[in-house]
Motif scaffolding. Structure first.
Motif, PDB file in Angstrom:
ATOM      1  N   ALA A  55       0.832  -1.197   0.000  1.00 17.71           N
ATOM      2  CA  ALA A  55       0.000   0.000   0.000  1.00 17.71           C
ATOM      3  C   ALA A  55       0.869   1.251   0.000  1.00 17.71           C
ATOM      4  O   ALA A  55       0.444   2.304  -0.439  1.00 17.71           O
ATOM      5  CB  ALA A  55      -0.920  -0.015   1.208  1.00 17.71           C
ATOM      6  N   GLY A  56       2.058   1.140   0.468  1.00 17.73           N
ATOM      7  CA  GLY A  56       2.999   2.249   0.506  1.00 17.73           C
ATOM      8  C   GLY A  56       4.362   1.730   0.895  1.00 17.73           C
ATOM      9  O   GLY A  56       4.539   0.537   1.132  1.00 17.73           O
ATOM     10  N   PRO A  57       5.343   2.602   0.961  1.00 21.54           N
ATOM     11  CA  PRO A  57       6.675   2.164   1.348  1.00 21.54           C
ATOM     12  C   PRO A  57       6.691   1.675   2.798  1.00 21.54           C
ATOM     13  O   PRO A  57       5.991   2.211   3.647  1.00 21.54           O
ATOM     14  CB  PRO A  57       7.548   3.409   1.171  1.00 21.54           C
ATOM     15  N   ILE A  58       7.482   0.644   3.054  1.00 25.01           N
ATOM     16  CA  ILE A  58       7.582   0.067   4.398  1.00 25.01           C
ATOM     17  C   ILE A  58       8.987   0.298   4.926  1.00 25.01           C
ATOM     18  O   ILE A  58       9.966  -0.153   4.332  1.00 25.01           O
ATOM     19  CB  ILE A  58       7.258  -1.428   4.373  1.00 25.01           C
ATOM     20  N   LEU A  59       9.074   0.999   6.043  1.00 21.52           N
ATOM     21  CA  LEU A  59      10.356   1.250   6.696  1.00 21.52           C
ATOM     22  C   LEU A  59      10.723   0.012   7.501  1.00 21.52           C
ATOM     23  O   LEU A  59       9.977  -0.416   8.369  1.00 21.52           O
ATOM     24  CB  LEU A  59      10.256   2.481   7.607  1.00 21.52           C
ATOM     25  N   GLN A  60      11.881  -0.566   7.206  1.00 20.23           N
ATOM     26  CA  GLN A  60      12.300  -1.798   7.861  1.00 20.23           C
ATOM     27  C   GLN A  60      13.403  -1.582   8.880  1.00 20.23           C
ATOM     28  O   GLN A  60      13.463  -2.291   9.871  1.00 20.23           O
ATOM     29  CB  GLN A  60      12.756  -2.803   6.806  1.00 20.23           C
ATOM     30  N   SER A  61      14.282  -0.608   8.650  1.00 17.35           N
ATOM     31  CA  SER A  61      15.396  -0.391   9.565  1.00 17.35           C
ATOM     32  C   SER A  61      15.968   1.012   9.360  1.00 17.35           C
ATOM     33  O   SER A  61      15.825   1.593   8.291  1.00 17.35           O
ATOM     34  CB  SER A  61      16.497  -1.431   9.309  1.00 17.35           C
ATOM     35  N   ILE A  62      16.600   1.518  10.407  1.00 21.29           N
ATOM     36  CA  ILE A  62      17.296   2.813  10.344  1.00 21.29           C
ATOM     37  C   ILE A  62      18.698   2.613  10.893  1.00 21.29           C
ATOM     38  O   ILE A  62      18.872   2.012  11.947  1.00 21.29           O
ATOM     39  CB  ILE A  62      16.546   3.898  11.147  1.00 21.29           C
ATOM     40  N   LEU A  63      19.674   3.108  10.160  1.00 27.25           N
ATOM     41  CA  LEU A  63      21.078   3.007  10.554  1.00 27.25           C
ATOM     42  C   LEU A  63      21.626   4.420  10.713  1.00 27.25           C
ATOM     43  O   LEU A  63      21.713   5.160   9.741  1.00 27.25           O
ATOM     44  CB  LEU A  63      21.876   2.253   9.482  1.00 27.25           C
ATOM     45  N   ILE A  64      21.999   4.776  11.947  1.00 31.19           N
ATOM     46  CA  ILE A  64      22.507   6.124  12.202  1.00 31.19           C
ATOM     47  C   ILE A  64      23.848   6.026  12.919  1.00 31.19           C
ATOM     48  O   ILE A  64      24.002   5.278  13.877  1.00 31.19           O
ATOM     49  CB  ILE A  64      21.517   6.941  13.053  1.00 31.19           C
ATOM     50  N   SER A  65      24.811   6.795  12.428  1.00 33.78           N
ATOM     51  CA  SER A  65      26.109   6.933  13.078  1.00 33.78           C
ATOM     52  C   SER A  65      26.497   8.402  12.970  1.00 33.78           C
ATOM     53  O   SER A  65      25.820   9.181  12.303  1.00 33.78           O
ATOM     54  CB  SER A  65      27.144   6.029  12.397  1.00 33.78           C
ATOM     55  N   PRO A  66      27.590   8.809  13.603  1.00 34.24           N
ATOM     56  CA  PRO A  66      27.981  10.219  13.512  1.00 34.24           C
ATOM     57  C   PRO A  66      28.259  10.675  12.075  1.00 34.24           C
ATOM     58  O   PRO A  66      28.155  11.854  11.762  1.00 34.24           O
ATOM     59  CB  PRO A  66      29.259  10.290  14.342  1.00 34.24           C
ATOM     60  N   HIS A  67      28.598   9.745  11.174  1.00 36.67           N
ATOM     61  CA  HIS A  67      28.988  10.125   9.820  1.00 36.67           C
ATOM     62  C   HIS A  67      27.976   9.766   8.753  1.00 36.67           C
ATOM     63  O   HIS A  67      28.175  10.091   7.589  1.00 36.67           O
ATOM     64  CB  HIS A  67      30.323   9.468   9.468  1.00 36.67           C
ATOM     65  N   ARG A  68      26.895   9.067   9.123  1.00 34.26           N
ATOM     66  CA  ARG A  68      25.919   8.684   8.106  1.00 34.26           C
ATOM     67  C   ARG A  68      24.554   8.428   8.724  1.00 34.26           C
ATOM     68  O   ARG A  68      24.437   8.138   9.909  1.00 34.26           O
ATOM     69  CB  ARG A  68      26.359   7.454   7.327  1.00 34.26           C
ATOM     70  N   ALA A  69      23.551   8.540   7.902  1.00 36.77           N
ATOM     71  CA  ALA A  69      22.183   8.195   8.280  1.00 36.77           C
ATOM     72  C   ALA A  69      21.556   7.519   7.068  1.00 36.77           C
ATOM     73  O   ALA A  69      21.450   8.116   6.000  1.00 36.77           O
ATOM     74  CB  ALA A  69      21.392   9.432   8.679  1.00 36.77           C
ATOM     75  N   GLU A  70      21.190   6.262   7.232  1.00 37.21           N
ATOM     76  CA  GLU A  70      20.589   5.497   6.153  1.00 37.21           C
ATOM     77  C   GLU A  70      19.374   4.767   6.684  1.00 37.21           C
ATOM     78  O   GLU A  70      19.241   4.542   7.881  1.00 37.21           O
ATOM     79  CB  GLU A  70      21.585   4.476   5.578  1.00 37.21           C
ATOM     80  N   ALA A  71      18.508   4.381   5.769  1.00 38.56           N
ATOM     81  CA  ALA A  71      17.324   3.619   6.132  1.00 38.56           C
ATOM     82  C   ALA A  71      17.131   2.516   5.110  1.00 38.56           C
ATOM     83  O   ALA A  71      17.606   2.605   3.973  1.00 38.56           O
ATOM     84  CB  ALA A  71      16.099   4.527   6.161  1.00 38.56           C
ATOM     85  N   ILE A  72      16.443   1.483   5.531  1.00 38.21           N
ATOM     86  CA  ILE A  72      16.090   0.413   4.611  1.00 38.21           C
ATOM     87  C   ILE A  72      14.579   0.476   4.427  1.00 38.21           C
ATOM     88  O   ILE A  72      13.818   0.289   5.373  1.00 38.21           O
ATOM     89  CB  ILE A  72      16.537  -0.960   5.133  1.00 38.21           C
ATOM     90  N   ILE A  73      14.182   0.799   3.203  1.00 36.90           N
ATOM     91  CA  ILE A  73      12.771   0.918   2.854  1.00 36.90           C
ATOM     92  C   ILE A  73      12.501  -0.057   1.714  1.00 36.90           C
ATOM     93  O   ILE A  73      13.170   0.001   0.673  1.00 36.90           O
ATOM     94  CB  ILE A  73      12.421   2.358   2.431  1.00 36.90           C
ATOM     95  N   ASN A  74      11.544  -0.953   1.942  1.00 33.59           N
ATOM     96  CA  ASN A  74      11.201  -1.982   0.942  1.00 33.59           C
ATOM     97  C   ASN A  74      12.431  -2.758   0.478  1.00 33.59           C
ATOM     98  O   ASN A  74      12.568  -3.086  -0.691  1.00 33.59           O
ATOM     99  CB  ASN A  74      10.487  -1.370  -0.263  1.00 33.59           C
ATOM    100  N   GLY A  75      13.349  -3.016   1.400  1.00 29.75           N
ATOM    101  CA  GLY A  75      14.540  -3.796   1.078  1.00 29.75           C
ATOM    102  C   GLY A  75      15.648  -3.019   0.403  1.00 29.75           C
ATOM    103  O   GLY A  75      16.697  -3.564   0.100  1.00 29.75           O
ATOM    104  N   GLN A  76      15.454  -1.730   0.194  1.00 30.39           N
ATOM    105  CA  GLN A  76      16.441  -0.887  -0.491  1.00 30.39           C
ATOM    106  C   GLN A  76      17.074   0.067   0.525  1.00 30.39           C
ATOM    107  O   GLN A  76      16.371   0.736   1.281  1.00 30.39           O
ATOM    108  CB  GLN A  76      15.732  -0.093  -1.591  1.00 30.39           C
ATOM    109  N   THR A  77      18.401   0.153   0.540  1.00 29.26           N
ATOM    110  CA  THR A  77      19.099   1.084   1.422  1.00 29.26           C
ATOM    111  C   THR A  77      19.091   2.465   0.786  1.00 29.26           C
ATOM    112  O   THR A  77      19.496   2.628  -0.367  1.00 29.26           O
ATOM    113  CB  THR A  77      20.551   0.632   1.662  1.00 29.26           C
ATOM    114  N   VAL A  78      18.600   3.459   1.539  1.00 26.09           N
ATOM    115  CA  VAL A  78      18.498   4.830   1.025  1.00 26.09           C
ATOM    116  C   VAL A  78      19.088   5.808   2.031  1.00 26.09           C
ATOM    117  O   VAL A  78      19.186   5.509   3.215  1.00 26.09           O
ATOM    118  CB  VAL A  78      17.020   5.215   0.729  1.00 26.09           C
TER     119      VAL A  78
END
Length: 142
Positions: A55-78
């Motif tokens: 129905a829409g994008p699904i947030l699966q995980s969030i990866l945060i460090s002092p030098h980066r911020a990434e998320a995994i949405i629908n199996g894709q790292t963004v």
């Protein structure tokens, strides 16, 4: 001497049987399927695996460090600036990812069914005694 050999043979058989039993129990325990706590929810992975459009994008995980911020949405790292479908990732926090599609802003929550209640900054009712109440009302104390 024959009795001694019979006793030793019995001990060898008992020890061998015990070792085989212990190995068998260990083997059975090792073949059990253990769940991976970092694996995305079953509903999200089954929808993506079967090729059904969610129905829409699904947030699966969030990866945060002092030098980066990434998320995994629908199996894709963004990361910020990347696209998810037609929407653009504009912000990543510890618990949410914000997507902008035209003028619409969508917040994807990591734990959508959990709401955080904060008591910080909330004004609690103050207890006052009658002398404080009269002072606030402009009455003088005698």
């Amino acid at each position: 001497m024959a009795q001694y050999l019979n006793m030793t043979a019995k001990q060898v058989i008992i020890r061998s049987a015990t070792a085989c039993l212990a190995f068998g129990v260990h083997f059975i325990a090792m073949t059990q399927v253990l769940s991976d706590p970092t694996r995305p929810p079953v509903a999200a992975s089954s929808e993506l695996a079967s090729g059904q459009a969610a129905a829409g994008p699904i947030l699966q995980s969030i990866l945060i460090s002092p030098h980066r911020a990434e998320a995994i949405i629908n199996g894709q790292t963004v990361k910020v600036g990347d696209k998810v479908g037609e929407a653009k990732v504009v912000r990543i926090t510890e618990s949410e990812v914000f997507l902008r599609s035209g003028k619409d802003l969508q917040a994807l929550k990591l734990f959508p069914n959990i709401e955080k209640n904060s008591t910080r900054g909330a004004s609690a009712p103050k207890r006052t005694n009658s002398a404080d109440q009269r002072r606030h009302q402009g009455q003088t104390l005698e």
